[in-house]
Design an enzyme around this catalytic site. Structure first.
Site, PDB file in Angstrom:
ATOM      1  N   ARG A   1       0.843  -1.191   0.000  1.00  0.00           N
ATOM      2  CA  ARG A   1       0.000   0.000   0.000  1.00  0.00           C
ATOM      3  C   ARG A   1       0.881   1.245   0.000  1.00  0.00           C
ATOM      4  O   ARG A   1       2.031   1.232   0.408  1.00  0.00           O
ATOM      5  CB  ARG A   1      -0.962   0.010   1.187  1.00  0.00           C
ATOM      6  CG  ARG A   1      -0.315   0.181   2.522  1.00  0.00           C
ATOM      7  CD  ARG A   1      -1.371   0.315   3.608  1.00  0.00           C
ATOM      8  NE  ARG A   1      -0.759   0.157   4.905  1.00  0.00           N
ATOM      9  CZ  ARG A   1      -1.222   0.723   6.007  1.00  0.00           C
ATOM     10  NH1 ARG A   1      -2.313   1.453   5.963  1.00  0.00           N
ATOM     11  NH2 ARG A   1      -0.595   0.525   7.150  1.00  0.00           N
TER      12      ARG A   1
ATOM     13  N   ASN B   1      -4.815  -7.781  -4.651  1.00  0.00           N
ATOM     14  CA  ASN B   1      -3.903  -8.883  -4.342  1.00  0.00           C
ATOM     15  C   ASN B   1      -4.564 -10.254  -4.267  1.00  0.00           C
ATOM     16  O   ASN B   1      -3.878 -11.268  -4.347  1.00  0.00           O
ATOM     17  CB  ASN B   1      -3.170  -8.597  -3.030  1.00  0.00           C
ATOM     18  CG  ASN B   1      -2.110  -7.515  -3.235  1.00  0.00           C
ATOM     19  OD1 ASN B   1      -1.549  -7.417  -4.310  1.00  0.00           O
ATOM     20  ND2 ASN B   1      -1.877  -6.713  -2.232  1.00  0.00           N
TER      21      ASN B   1
ATOM     22  N   GLY C   1       2.410 -10.831   2.226  1.00  0.00           N
ATOM     23  CA  GLY C   1       1.734  -9.846   1.369  1.00  0.00           C
ATOM     24  C   GLY C   1       0.379  -9.472   1.927  1.00  0.00           C
ATOM     25  O   GLY C   1      -0.397 -10.334   2.347  1.00  0.00           O
TER      26      GLY C   1
ATOM     27  N   ASP D   1       4.177  -7.034  14.134  1.00  0.00           N
ATOM     28  CA  ASP D   1       3.389  -6.327  15.156  1.00  0.00           C
ATOM     29  C   ASP D   1       3.844  -6.745  16.558  1.00  0.00           C
ATOM     30  O   ASP D   1       3.957  -5.922  17.463  1.00  0.00           O
ATOM     31  CB  ASP D   1       1.896  -6.650  14.962  1.00  0.00           C
ATOM     32  CG  ASP D   1       1.471  -6.464  13.518  1.00  0.00           C
ATOM     33  OD1 ASP D   1       1.544  -5.331  13.020  1.00  0.00           O
ATOM     34  OD2 ASP D   1       1.107  -7.463  12.866  1.00  0.00           O
TER      35      ASP D   1
ATOM     36  N   HIS E   1      -3.815  -8.397  10.957  1.00  0.00           N
ATOM     37  CA  HIS E   1      -2.656  -7.507  10.745  1.00  0.00           C
ATOM     38  C   HIS E   1      -3.179  -6.240  10.052  1.00  0.00           C
ATOM     39  O   HIS E   1      -3.100  -6.082   8.832  1.00  0.00           O
ATOM     40  CB  HIS E   1      -1.609  -8.204   9.869  1.00  0.00           C
ATOM     41  CG  HIS E   1      -0.502  -7.269   9.466  1.00  0.00           C
ATOM     42  ND1 HIS E   1       0.344  -6.687  10.373  1.00  0.00           N
ATOM     43  CD2 HIS E   1      -0.120  -6.781   8.247  1.00  0.00           C
ATOM     44  CE1 HIS E   1       1.204  -5.906   9.749  1.00  0.00           C
ATOM     45  NE2 HIS E   1       0.934  -5.938   8.458  1.00  0.00           N
TER      46      HIS E   1
END
Ligand SMILES: NC(=O)C1=CN([C@@H]2O[C@H](COP(=O)(O)OP(=O)(O)OC[C@H]3O[C@@H](n4cnc5c(N)ncnc54)[C@H](O)[C@@H]3O)[C@@H](O)[C@H]2O)C=CC1
Ligand SMILES: O=C([O-])CC(=O)C(=O)O
Length: 329
Positions: A93, A106, A131, A160, A188
């Site tokens: 992004r 995607n 991805g 994360d 995520h």
């Protein structure tokens, strides 16, 4: 004894994460300092030349563990005999986009790749989807691979997890190595929930040590959840070396096990634990041993955590419904 090399397939090998990832795989950080690897680089036709350049540089490192490099734009060739597949190739992004905006862009990549894994990979294949949107891309790939056990498809929330440890260490002055049992729950995405209620800092409960719910709600959680966007803002490109590092950590932990008394966070197909609908690929606290993972059971989930886990899981269910609507699962 000479070990048989492990076949590791990396998609998007010519991209920025690929460039930060491949050298560490080849030098033994993914699987272990005594495990030889063969690399298979899968790219789209426009990426093949750059992938060849990266392969030349890999050769130039003369890594003792690297036993071969193949480059292809055919997923059936790319996943043939793969033991580990890192699905990185996707469109990242850019400023102003949420990761969910990438679903349709995607989604089309991960269905054919899931099928190619189904048809060609080794029986012990382990898949990590990096991805974005990683959780739902993993779901798409998994749905296209009915002959592969569903639990072999995982999504990356280790970045994360690592970000949360680093923020907590900075707040408390603790060493990162003193922080254990932190959990990322859910997607995520900006709805993810980094949970410190069961975490420990040098053996003491982290939430009690911090003792600052306002910091937790207004600083810690948003900083971790929006870190990807902050990196894009600062760097002008999405996280690459830290993402590659997290991918290495994810697979290394999956294969080699969590330390006694600790756990990690992985996006995995839910078995219904903690009220997360079965089948959604959601992040959980997991321990790993002998190449398998298990969800940590029996954690007491307080109201603060429950609301946040539910919100992220709701987003995952919406993404699943969206890709179902697009015919991707
Ligand atoms: N889960 C996570 O924590 C993170 C995920 N990401 C995601 O990782 C992905 C890759 O990021 P970057 O390496 O920065 O992007 P990039 O644009 O630098 O590289 C992507 C590469 O994938 C290739 N590619 C595109 N479609 C492909 C296909 N069908 N098969 C094989 N290769 C294909 C492109 O040619 C390009 O070389 C993005 O989706 C990004 O959002 C990034 C950071 C963290
Ligand atoms: O935010 C992004 O698009 C890249 C990513 O997933 C991250 O850095 O966590």
């Amino acid at each position: 004894m000479t070990r048989t090399p492990v076949n590791v397939t990396v998609t998007g090998a010519a991209g920025q994460i690929g460039y930060a990832l491949l050298f560490r795989i080849a030098s033994g950080h993914l699987l272990g300092a005594d495990v030889p690897v063969k690399l298979r680089l899968l790219e789209i036709p426009q990426g093949l030349k750059a992938a060849e350049g990266t392969a030349m540089e890999l050769d130039d490192c003369a890594f003792p563990l690297l036993k071969g490099i193949d480059i292809t734009d055919d997923p059936n060739v790319g996943f043939a005999g793969a033991n580990v597949a890192l699905l990185v190739g996707a469109r990242p992004r850019t400023k102003g986009m949420e990761r969910g905006d990438l679903l349709s862009a995607n989604g089309g990549i991960f269905k054919p790749q899931g099928k190619a894994i189904n048809d060609n990979a080794a029986d012990d294949i382990k898949v990590l989807v990096v991805g974005n949107p990683a959780n739902t891309n993993a779901l798409i790939a998994q749905a296209a691979a009915p002959d592969v056990p569903a639990e072999r498809f995982t999504a990356m929330t280790r970045l994360d997890h690592n970000r949360a440890i680093s923020q907590l260490a900075a707040k408390t002055g603790a060493a990162v190595s003193d922080i254990k049992r932190l959990t990322i729950w859910g997607n995520h995405s900006a709805t993810q929930y980094p949970d410190i209620f069961h975490a420990e800092i040098a053996g003491k409960n982290a939430a009690e040590t911090v003792n600052d719910e306002a910091w937790l709600a207004d600083t810690f959680i948003p900083t971790v959840a929006k870190r990807g966007a902050a990196i894009i803002e600062a760097r002008g490109a999405s996280s690459a070396a830290s993402a590659a590092n997290a991918a290495i950590d994810h697979v290394h932990t999956w294969v080699n096990g969590t330390a006694e008394g600790d756990w990690t966070s992985m996006g995995i197909p839910s078995d219904g634990s903690y009220g997360v609908p079965e089948g959604l690929i959601s992040s959980f606290p997991v321990t790993t041993k002998d190449g398998r993972y298990e969800i940590v059971q029996g954690l007491d989930i307080n109201e603060f955590s429950r609301a946040r886990i539910d919100a992220s899981v709701k987003e995952l269910a919406e993404e699943r419904d969206a890709v179902r609507g697009l015919g991707l699962i």
